[in-house]
Write an enzyme that holds these catalytic residues in place. Sequence first.
Site, PDB file in Angstrom:
ATOM      1  N   SER B 210       0.857  -1.190   0.000  1.00 14.79           N
ATOM      2  CA  SER B 210       0.000   0.000   0.000  1.00 14.79           C
ATOM      3  C   SER B 210       0.892   1.238   0.000  1.00 14.79           C
ATOM      4  CB  SER B 210      -0.883  -0.042   1.248  1.00 14.79           C
ATOM      5  OG  SER B 210      -1.698   1.096   1.301  1.00 14.79           O
ATOM      6  N   HIS B 290      -5.323   2.156  12.715  1.00  9.76           N
ATOM      7  CA  HIS B 290      -5.754   2.432  11.345  1.00  9.76           C
ATOM      8  C   HIS B 290      -6.932   3.396  11.295  1.00  9.76           C
ATOM      9  CE1 HIS B 290      -7.188   2.074   7.190  1.00  9.76           C
ATOM     10  NE2 HIS B 290      -5.905   1.983   6.937  1.00  9.76           N
ATOM     11  N   HIS B 314      -2.739   0.639  -3.904  1.00  7.41           N
ATOM     12  CA  HIS B 314      -2.368  -0.588  -3.221  1.00  7.41           C
ATOM     13  C   HIS B 314      -2.564  -1.796  -4.132  1.00  7.41           C
ATOM     14  CE1 HIS B 314      -6.476  -1.755  -1.169  1.00  7.41           C
ATOM     15  NE2 HIS B 314      -6.368  -2.307  -2.337  1.00  7.41           N
TER      16      HIS B 314
END
Lengths: 346, 346
Positions: B210, B290, B314
């Site tokens: 990513s 996250h 990603h």
Amino acid sequence: MESAIPLHLETTRTRHKRVPDDYQPPYPSFVARYKPAVNRVVMAYFGLQYSGAAPPGAMQALKDLAGLFAGEGGPSHWDRASYADQAGYDNVVTVAYWDDVTRFDAWFAPAREAWTGRVREGVGTFVEVLRPVVARHETLFSSLDRPEGVAVIADGMSGEVQEHAYWGGMRDRIPLSQTDAMAPGGSPELIRDGARLRVKAHDNLCLIRSGQDWSDTEASERKLYLDDVEPVLREGMDFLRDEGLAIGCYANRYMNVIAADGSASEKSYGQSWWKSLAALERWAESHPTHVRIFGAAMKYLSTLGPSAKLRLYHEVTVAAADEQFFEYLNCHAKTGMLAAVETVTA
Amino acid sequence: MESAIPLHLETTRTRHKRVPDDYQPPYPSFVARYKPAVNRVVMAYFGLQYSGAAPPGAMQALKDLAGLFAGEGGPSHWDRASYADQAGYDNVVTVAYWDDVTRFDAWFAPAREAWTGRVREGVGTFVEVLRPVVARHETLFSSLDRPEGVAVIADGMSGEVQEHAYWGGMRDRIPLSQTDAMAPGGSPELIRDGARLRVKAHDNLCLIRSGQDWSDTEASERKLYLDDVEPVLREGMDFLRDEGLAIGCYANRYMNVIAADGSASEKSYGQSWWKSLAALERWAESHPTHVRIFGAAMKYLSTLGPSAKLRLYHEVTVAAADEQFFEYLNCHAKTGMLAAVETVTA
């Protein structure tokens, strides 16, 4: 660990839940459990609206409503909350719950006439009713021992359930999601009946009542909630109220609960009407206003851990077209589901 | 609007995607499109590791590798990045991509012997290879015109795709998700082959790369990225590196891309190995680290709107057991997939 879906509503799936069978939520949550004999619940929002000082008719209307509730066939539980809406009106909303639709129907016919069947000077009234089968409904509680809303009329609370703490848990807790995408069908329509305005919504309209109770918090936790979480929550609620229509939120009310003795409480809830469960999911998961709410809540809960005294709950229903009733008398055009239809006569 | 799943990989669904058919993402994103004849891609991570000043063998190894790449059957594209790991070692990782598994296999046999088949003084080497069928793989790009990673070897980019900007989009973009939950099968095992350590992982192991590219940003946008987003991203990457195992992240590297001329670039990527796609989903959706990354990114993008010059991409693969190869020589015990197995001899 148990499923949020009660055993007697488990069915052969044609649709998968979003998490694997071995999913373990990172913290406990609970759902309301009805007696298996309960196949429908009724949630009825009785609203009253005025601008400026409360007219004499407003207090009388609330007294009348309390009298109706106390009569034969009245609700098993009700609560009351207030908010100032986007048009500057004060609104008092009394929510009443039944677990027997026959009892409700008999009670409601005269109650409706008393509530939205007679004009009161300077006062608008409305009633918004859902009567879903329990397979179209779910609840979620962060702790036991203090049910709110529809859960008060339930038989009790579950043990720890699996389907929570992930995006999609709300859908996975609704028994109908085992076999049905619950896609919306159609658009809301206005029906004029003299001065009474009714809204005929559409299949799979979605209702959420999502509450918080900070009455047990002390000192630093209280400050953290009031300073860091509540303003972010309010901002999201304001967004839904003022700009929600474009993303499928027909109406949103951010309510302050009024205690049984009429005083202010340390409880609030957001209540909103949505075009679909999917629209609610999208807002919750990705709209900046809810991402901020979620971020603030995560920070709060990860700071406090299991010692947090804040209580959170919600109830969500995806109603079939014939499980809904919306009626407004003498209310402004942005009241509830009226905001979803054009009420001005050409 | 098109599906991220290419037409020739569409199949009769036994599993639903997470959004309704009329879902409209709030901003555009794109995916790499391979020629329909491409049925597998190969992504091979060639790592080199040392502590302190680079030993002479390290530079020689990288030169040797470049020579192998330039030879018959070498990759269609490769890039290089570096990072300092949790054990204090410097790591240089060269990622090479093929779209023809037969060509790769012929090339790899001697290349592997040259890379992890001979000990270099003070230098560890490793190779981590996936060779998935394209149905087990997806990509996502925030903008066109600058493919990265595996997308460089693709035929081109799609138009705007539907399956993004919601939780679950990653899964829905993987063609196999139409019919398969992609549940993990088993636990990683260590295989000793003299000084070479191999890890046999398990079915449905998941890889994500990513990346972010801030080379086009200017002034205030650059400052916003470097001051407000990058530190939050780094914190999340550090969490996965140091504490990821408990939530199913076997290993994470937060890499700085090295430009073709060997200088530092303004590109980075996180690369991690996961027990399952579900474990990656859970971290991304609900772990505080996250959630903060997502919140920072949302704030950034909603501040800048379409004028944002930051590029994001990603690539994600869920590999079958026979599509994986992990081999380590002279590396410390927390290197890559070694972190997932016990390497100390009793």
